[in-house]
Enzyme design. Structure first.
Site, PDB file in Angstrom:
ATOM      1  N   SER A 231      -9.080   2.102   2.999  1.00  0.00           N
ATOM      2  CA  SER A 231      -8.444   2.347   2.242  1.00  0.00           C
ATOM      3  C   SER A 231      -7.935   1.312   1.294  1.00  0.00           C
ATOM      4  CB  SER A 231      -7.641   3.121   3.015  1.00  0.00           C
ATOM      5  OG  SER A 231      -7.029   2.589   4.235  1.00  0.00           O
TER       6      SER A 231
ATOM      7  N   LYS B  87       0.965  -1.219  -0.018  1.00  0.00           N
ATOM      8  CA  LYS B  87      -0.334   0.306  -0.775  1.00  0.00           C
ATOM      9  C   LYS B  87       1.398   1.434   0.083  1.00  0.00           C
ATOM     10  CE  LYS B  87      -3.777   1.826   3.467  1.00  0.00           C
ATOM     11  NZ  LYS B  87      -4.770   1.293   3.795  1.00  0.00           N
TER      12      LYS B  87
ATOM     13  N   SER C 220     -10.062  -0.612   7.312  1.00  0.00           N
ATOM     14  CA  SER C 220      -9.096  -0.592   5.821  1.00  0.00           C
ATOM     15  C   SER C 220      -8.641  -2.301   5.019  1.00  0.00           C
ATOM     16  CB  SER C 220      -8.146   0.453   5.656  1.00  0.00           C
ATOM     17  OG  SER C 220      -8.956   1.498   5.691  1.00  0.00           O
TER      18      SER C 220
END
Lengths: 389, 389
Positions: free
Chosen positions: A107, A30, A131
């Site tokens: 996310s 990420k 997330s």
């Protein structure tokens, strides 16, 4: 450069250490974890423009490399991680290949989408309010939110002081078990029993409960009958709001100065959330922070001695990419009710696929006492979860 | 004449047939069942004044007498059975000897109070919206609402066309089993499995769920792991309102002419409910009646194949006798959510004591497919329910 799932913001190859326990596996990170020599963009162009290239890998990245996994690139994230849907106004929405009509969740959107599409074996994500857990459920993946404080978040964009955790996505339980062990989650004994928080189950759709029930049957065959409890005697709104206020206030403590100085463009939803975060006064935050301690005490009371909460991960399958804002708000509120207990309690939570509803994957979650991350994985594997439908 | 629980409006002795299966047991009959030669008062003095003495016993009374049980009198009821709390403005509130600070529940208030106080072994009641189930839970008794239509309500005050059922209270499961058999409930095979409607469980207090969980553990040991479902995908308000409208409209069909002609004095709450019942127009009733068919279909879907719903009987222990109207309204709404499914489905429901909360008894319920009344009793007895705390 675009991959088949629009999952990566940048692709490159950093080989893992030879001979490690994860040798032969690949991962995506990420884009709020530092990779030496590459700007950490955090899903916002202004952030990328105003931050220098880091000198070193974040430990969460370095650990995977040292264990032998090869890094194939950096994956999309919602802006500054402040969303659950995986929709980024600057970089687009990764494709949920498990059901392309639906959002991938966020996310940690790109890491989830990349694993779901088979582009990598492991997705490195982070989980503050859901997330990792929610995109795992949305994309039909195994997703682990690790125990708060157990693994280093150095070299990762700070978000909240009290809730941020490292997490991963995989397509199966055996890989998840290997990742958790290789990255330093300690061995943990099995739990003593199963608990069903009925107030959280009641926030899920009927079909999602039905899917979870099939996995629950397998869990009960293995771990004995489940015991119902009410987690939140005063109602879940109190829990949700306590989490929301603490999260927002801590986010503003972390990012308020930068936002004020740079006035970055944020997409819809994210913009409004930061505006709300900016508006929370010290007294409101202090009251919520005190309330958090009460709720943590309630969690400890219910999780003792040593049980595992079982619940659907989210209220239903991922919203459609065409969903309107009002229906997203309803979904988000219900999702928050279901996700906030692990956040407030600093608890590990493992989401495992439990079937499909209206074509979209849904997941079932195991939430355990702190430090029991690997026990959750072992239980899910032993019960054969993830292959039940 | 007053008994120690203020349970009877009239005491007398009608001996049961010698040698019957219930010989040696005594019972009280809710004062909306006919006993030959005595006015059936239905909890309202104007009703008593305007109705003649019946010539014959109601079959529900005659069956108990024929089976050998001795009738010791007629017990108090809420006015025309239109309340759940057991508070009667004309005749007072029977004493809940299990916790005298609390109401006994209604409308079969006197029969419950008499059994709880040990004045009789069996309480004959009736249940439309919870009038046996809830007082059983409140008073720490076994209480059975029988399958709709299974037993005759001839000679009982008609209330609703679609929901009225015969019911009984006892202090133990063995007596309940004998009563159900003697009064004509057919033998029934055991259910295939247990189902937990999580949306109904989520309407109960945390401590009441905790009490029910102990009984549930014993049930699961016997009948296997429980399967969670959402009974009402669109929410329980729809179910509650459908029941409330159908019940009220049918009550007005039954009693509207008499009320209009006699303008009887009704106590607080009852008065307002009859006024609402009078105000429901034909279109509203017709729409609710159609909706009832949909909800019955949903119940059939979830109860197939052949399972038993397990849930706390009510949201918590009986309200205090001093409770204010607002808190009673909140309690009643939650109770209705939990009680209306059996009403809408015409299902048998057995409430069994599951412990105490704040000093007051609470119950756990088994709800089965139509005709399975005795299977519910057998299951509860085999699991040892009623002696777990």
């Amino acid at each position: 450069m675009r991959d088949t799932a629009d999952a990566f913001i940048e692709m490159f190859t950093l080989p893992g250490a030879p001979g490690g326990p994860l040798a032969g596996l690949t991962f995506g990170a990420k884009d709020l974890y530092d990779v030496a020599g590459r700007v950490t963009g955090c899903g916002n162009p202004e952030w990328a423009r105003t931050h220098p290239e880091p000198d070193a890998h974040a430990p969460a990245v370095a650990d995977l490399l040292a264990a032998g996994a090869t890094l194939l690139g950096k994956t999309h994230t919602d802006e500054l991680a402040y969303s659950l849907m995986g929709v980024n106004a600057h970089y687009g929405t990764p494709i949920n290949t498990a059901d392309p009509r639906r959002v991938p969740g966020g996310s940690s959107s790109g890491s989830a989408a990349a694993v779901a599409a088979g582009l990598v074996d492991i997705g490195l994500g982070s989980d503050t309010g859901g997330s990792v857990r929610l995109p795992a459920s949305f994309c039909g993946l195994w997703g682990l939110r690790t125990t708060f404080g157990a693994l280093s978040l150095d070299g990762a964009m700070p978000f909240t002081r009290s809730f941020d955790t490292v997490g991963w996505f995989t397509r199966d339980g055996e890989t998840m078990a290997r990742v958790a062990e290789a990255c330093g989650c300690p061995a943990a004994p099995p739990p003593a029993g199963l608990v069903m928080p009925v107030d959280l189950w009641a926030r899920a759709d009927a079909a999602t409960v039905e899917a979870a029930a099939r996995s629950l049957a397998a869990l009960q065959d293995l771990a004995g009958p489940i015991r119902p409890v009410v987690l939140a005697p005063g109602g879940l709104e109190d829990w949700r709001e306590t989490f929301r206020i603490c999260q927002a206030a801590e986010i503003w403590q972390t990012h308020g100065d930068w936002i004020t100085a740079h006035a970055p463009a944020f997409g819809p939803g994210v913009r409004e959330r930061f505006a709300i975060a900016a508006s929370i006064d010290a007294d409101t935050f202090a009251a919520a922070d005190r309330r958090k301690a009460d709720l943590r005490a309630r969690i400890s009371e219910v999780l003792l001695p040593d049980v595992v909460f079982v619940l659907p991960t989210g209220p239903g399958p991922a919203p459609l990419r065409t969903a309107d804002a009002a229906s997203l708000d309803v979904f988000r509120t219900r999702a928050f009710d279901m996700l906030c207990p692990a956040g407030l309690g600093g608890l590990p939570q493992l989401s495992v696929p439990s079937g499909r509803v209206d074509g979209g994957p849904v997941g079932i979650s195991l939430v355990g006492p702190p430090g029991r991350d690997r026990a959750l994985i072992a239980l899910a594997c032993a019960a054969g979860l993830g292959s039940i439908s």
